[in-house]
Write a protein that holds these residues in place. Structure first.
Motif, PDB file in Angstrom:
ATOM      1  N   GLY A   1       7.923 -11.385 -27.963  1.00 27.70           N
ATOM      2  CA  GLY A   1       9.092 -12.223 -28.165  1.00 27.70           C
ATOM      3  C   GLY A   1       8.742 -13.637 -28.573  1.00 27.70           C
ATOM      4  N   PRO A   2       9.764 -14.485 -28.739  1.00 31.41           N
ATOM      5  CA  PRO A   2       9.573 -15.827 -29.298  1.00 31.41           C
ATOM      6  C   PRO A   2       9.129 -16.877 -28.288  1.00 31.41           C
ATOM      7  N   LEU A   3       8.124 -16.555 -27.488  1.00 30.89           N
ATOM      8  CA  LEU A   3       7.546 -17.487 -26.522  1.00 30.89           C
ATOM      9  C   LEU A   3       6.059 -17.647 -26.799  1.00 30.89           C
ATOM     10  N   THR A   4       5.613 -18.905 -26.919  1.00 38.59           N
ATOM     11  CA  THR A   4       4.190 -19.232 -27.035  1.00 38.59           C
ATOM     12  C   THR A   4       3.756 -19.931 -25.756  1.00 38.59           C
TER      13      THR A   4
ATOM     14  N   SER B   1       3.870 -25.086 -21.823  1.00 42.53           N
ATOM     15  CA  SER B   1       2.635 -25.264 -21.066  1.00 42.53           C
ATOM     16  C   SER B   1       2.976 -25.105 -19.585  1.00 42.53           C
ATOM     17  N   LEU B   2       1.971 -24.843 -18.779  1.00 41.15           N
ATOM     18  CA  LEU B   2       2.255 -24.529 -17.372  1.00 41.15           C
ATOM     19  C   LEU B   2       1.533 -25.428 -16.379  1.00 41.15           C
ATOM     20  N   ASP B   3       0.870 -26.452 -16.829  1.00 39.58           N
ATOM     21  CA  ASP B   3       0.101 -27.295 -15.915  1.00 39.58           C
ATOM     22  C   ASP B   3       0.360 -28.770 -16.221  1.00 39.58           C
ATOM     23  N   PRO B   4       1.541 -29.295 -15.831  1.00 36.21           N
ATOM     24  CA  PRO B   4       2.665 -28.656 -15.140  1.00 36.21           C
ATOM     25  C   PRO B   4       3.583 -27.960 -16.135  1.00 36.21           C
ATOM     26  N   PRO B   5       4.570 -27.168 -15.655  1.00 36.95           N
ATOM     27  CA  PRO B   5       5.483 -26.497 -16.579  1.00 36.95           C
ATOM     28  C   PRO B   5       6.261 -27.510 -17.431  1.00 36.95           C
ATOM     29  N   MET B   6       6.191 -27.332 -18.767  1.00 39.26           N
ATOM     30  CA  MET B   6       6.851 -28.253 -19.686  1.00 39.26           C
ATOM     31  C   MET B   6       7.095 -27.548 -21.009  1.00 39.26           C
ATOM     32  N   VAL B   7       8.273 -27.735 -21.570  1.00 44.78           N
ATOM     33  CA  VAL B   7       8.558 -27.223 -22.901  1.00 44.78           C
ATOM     34  C   VAL B   7       7.984 -28.195 -23.922  1.00 44.78           C
TER      35      VAL B   7
ATOM     36  N   LEU C   1      13.376 -18.885 -27.809  1.00 45.40           N
ATOM     37  CA  LEU C   1      13.708 -18.475 -26.452  1.00 45.40           C
ATOM     38  C   LEU C   1      14.357 -19.668 -25.763  1.00 45.40           C
ATOM     39  N   ALA C   2      15.586 -19.511 -25.310  1.00 47.53           N
ATOM     40  CA  ALA C   2      16.328 -20.626 -24.721  1.00 47.53           C
ATOM     41  C   ALA C   2      15.622 -21.157 -23.473  1.00 47.53           C
ATOM     42  N   SER C   3      15.585 -22.480 -23.352  1.00 46.28           N
ATOM     43  CA  SER C   3      14.944 -23.093 -22.185  1.00 46.28           C
ATOM     44  C   SER C   3      15.608 -22.648 -20.891  1.00 46.28           C
ATOM     45  N   GLU C   4      16.916 -22.388 -20.938  1.00 46.42           N
ATOM     46  CA  GLU C   4      17.615 -21.933 -19.743  1.00 46.42           C
ATOM     47  C   GLU C   4      17.036 -20.616 -19.215  1.00 46.42           C
ATOM     48  N   ASP C   5      16.604 -19.731 -20.121  1.00 47.06           N
ATOM     49  CA  ASP C   5      16.006 -18.465 -19.689  1.00 47.06           C
ATOM     50  C   ASP C   5      14.669 -18.698 -18.984  1.00 47.06           C
ATOM     51  N   LEU C   6      13.887 -19.642 -19.508  1.00 44.63           N
ATOM     52  CA  LEU C   6      12.617 -19.967 -18.862  1.00 44.63           C
ATOM     53  C   LEU C   6      12.850 -20.635 -17.505  1.00 44.63           C
ATOM     54  N   GLU C   7      13.839 -21.520 -17.449  1.00 45.09           N
ATOM     55  CA  GLU C   7      14.146 -22.203 -16.181  1.00 45.09           C
ATOM     56  C   GLU C   7      14.584 -21.194 -15.124  1.00 45.09           C
ATOM     57  N   ALA C   8      15.357 -20.194 -15.543  1.00 47.19           N
ATOM     58  CA  ALA C   8      15.786 -19.161 -14.594  1.00 47.19           C
ATOM     59  C   ALA C   8      14.585 -18.359 -14.094  1.00 47.19           C
ATOM     60  N   ALA C   9      13.646 -18.068 -14.984  1.00 43.75           N
ATOM     61  CA  ALA C   9      12.464 -17.292 -14.601  1.00 43.75           C
ATOM     62  C   ALA C   9      11.551 -18.078 -13.674  1.00 43.75           C
ATOM     63  N   LEU C  10      11.427 -19.389 -13.923  1.00 44.92           N
ATOM     64  CA  LEU C  10      10.518 -20.217 -13.129  1.00 44.92           C
ATOM     65  C   LEU C  10      11.197 -20.817 -11.904  1.00 44.92           C
ATOM     66  N   GLY C  11      12.525 -20.810 -11.879  1.00 46.07           N
ATOM     67  CA  GLY C  11      13.245 -21.376 -10.749  1.00 46.07           C
ATOM     68  C   GLY C  11      13.206 -22.882 -10.690  1.00 46.07           C
ATOM     69  N   GLN C  12      13.108 -23.536 -11.852  1.00 44.03           N
ATOM     70  CA  GLN C  12      13.080 -24.996 -11.880  1.00 44.03           C
ATOM     71  C   GLN C  12      13.503 -25.510 -13.255  1.00 44.03           C
ATOM     72  N   LYS C  13      13.969 -26.738 -13.273  1.00 40.94           N
ATOM     73  CA  LYS C  13      14.299 -27.388 -14.534  1.00 40.94           C
ATOM     74  C   LYS C  13      13.003 -27.731 -15.261  1.00 40.94           C
TER      75      LYS C  13
ATOM     76  N   PRO D   1      11.120 -30.123 -18.097  1.00 41.11           N
ATOM     77  CA  PRO D   1      11.154 -31.262 -19.013  1.00 41.11           C
ATOM     78  C   PRO D   1      10.666 -30.840 -20.388  1.00 41.11           C
ATOM     79  N   THR D   2      11.037 -31.609 -21.390  1.00 45.80           N
ATOM     80  CA  THR D   2      10.534 -31.416 -22.748  1.00 45.80           C
ATOM     81  C   THR D   2       9.607 -32.559 -23.065  1.00 45.80           C
ATOM     82  N   GLY D   3       8.361 -32.246 -23.501  1.00 43.95           N
ATOM     83  CA  GLY D   3       7.381 -33.290 -23.754  1.00 43.95           C
ATOM     84  C   GLY D   3       6.561 -32.993 -24.976  1.00 43.95           C
ATOM     85  N   GLY D   4       5.467 -33.744 -25.109  1.00 42.96           N
ATOM     86  CA  GLY D   4       4.601 -33.611 -26.278  1.00 42.96           C
ATOM     87  C   GLY D   4       4.385 -34.962 -26.924  1.00 42.96           C
ATOM     88  N   ASP D   5       3.245 -35.128 -27.557  1.00 41.86           N
ATOM     89  CA  ASP D   5       2.836 -36.389 -28.167  1.00 41.86           C
ATOM     90  C   ASP D   5       2.713 -36.190 -29.675  1.00 41.86           C
ATOM     91  N   ALA D   6       3.609 -36.826 -30.449  1.00 43.16           N
ATOM     92  CA  ALA D   6       3.572 -36.682 -31.902  1.00 43.16           C
ATOM     93  C   ALA D   6       2.291 -37.255 -32.495  1.00 43.16           C
TER      94      ALA D   6
END
Length: 318
Positions: free
Chosen positions: A90-93, A182-188, A194-206, A208-213
């Motif tokens: 599926g559409p998750l990296t 990424s998972l250390d810590p969990p961050m989109v 894949l909707a972030s809401e689906d990942l949040e439901a799976a992980l049980g937490q909100k 954040p969206t991050g990354g350095d351009a």
């Protein structure tokens, strides 16, 4: 020009042979068309960067056919393995620690100690990966920073003279790139198919969206990206007369509409094709630019707006 290959056993066998020879092959995934090269062959990976005109500090996603193949390349925590079992194919990296013995080219990871991994769901991508039998590095099959391809003809337009083959598997069903987590810590790191809401439901937490351009640790984080030739203006409910208007929902008079019913999943499928069409219309009309109606930040709307903000960002100097 690139050889157009059929999505059957003969075409996939030819595509796999080209990859084994260090050549580049575009192939469909459920998200967008990828530009594939042997992930353990630095010459092939360098050719990906050259074909796209891609900055060498921007990492690439490695595509594999299943979780077992992914675990030979990266170290999986229990949480990562649970997510992979739930959402792959599926559409998750997932961005995970790289196994040093995996043999992945340093050019794939941009010298980082992590690797971005995905198991695509598209049957043609699956067929090619199994026919090839190794990891395939594959960013989107478009010139760097330009609109991503969702049909084989888009690949021909952008890269047809620079690569060896294109497997034509028809239009992509999702239409925006994968969500990168990424998972250390969990961050989109990149919103996507894949909707972030689906990942949040799976992980049980909100999440954040991050990354350095400036120093990307995953694909799709450059500030200016997915850009048509014409300038793009966002959140436009009433366009100027010399703009091509892309609507969402009820937008009478819009030249194009991502989804007249206001469905963000439908809008994701149409996004890149609409940007391409609007760019052609702008050129034909001599229009000043492209205006896009507001899209809600829910479901796949997050991924759509991420792509639109990057398409509208100031362009880097040529």
């Amino acid at each position: 020009m690139a050889e157009i290959l059929s999505p059957d056993e003969t075409g996939l066998s030819r595509a796999a042979r080209l990859l084994s020879e260090g050549q580049l092959v575009s192939f469909p995934t459920e998200t967008v068309y990828g530009l594939g090269g042997h992930a353990r062959d630095s010459h092939a990976v360098a050719a990906i960067y050259a074909a796209k005109g891609r900055p060498a500090f921007n990492p690439l996603i490695v595509h594999v056919p299943d979780l077992a193949a992914a675990e030979r390349i990266a170290v999986f925590s229990d949480a990562a393995r649970d997510l992979a079992r739930r959402f792959w194919p599926g559409p998750l990296t997932l961005v995970l620690p790289l196994r040093p013995e995996a043999g992945i080219s340093d050019l794939v990871t941009a010298g980082l100690d992590t690797v971005a991994l995905r198991v695509p769901a598209h049957p043609v991508a699956q067929g090619l990966l199994r026919a090839f039998g190794g990891p395939v590095a594959a960013p989107s099959a478009n010139p760097s920073g330009k609109i991503s391809p969702t049909r084989a003809c888009h690949v021909v337009e952008g890269l047809g003279g620079r690569i060896a083959g294109i497997v034509d598997g028809g239009p992509c069903s999702v239409g925006v790139e994968s969500t990168i987590l990424s998972l250390d810590p969990p961050m989109v790191l990149r919103p996507g198919g894949l909707a972030s809401e689906d990942l949040e439901a799976a992980l049980g937490q909100k999440l954040p969206t991050g990354g350095d351009a400036a120093k990307p640790n995953a694909p799709g984080q450059l500030l200016s990206h997915y850009a048509p030739g014409a300038p793009v203006r966002l959140m436009v409910r009433a366009p100027d007369p010399d703009e091509v208007w892309i609507g969402f929902g009820a937008c009478p008079g819009a030249a194009l509409n991502l989804s007249a019913s206001g469905d963000t999943t439908e809008a994701a499928v149409h996004l890149f094709s609409a940007l391409r069409a609007a760019d052609r219309i702008a050129t034909e009309r001599g229009a000043r630019g492209i205006a896009v109606a507001p899209v809600p930040e829910t479901g796949l709307g997050r991924a759509i707006n991420d792509r639109l903000r990057r398409a509208a960002a100031p362009r880097p100097a040529e």
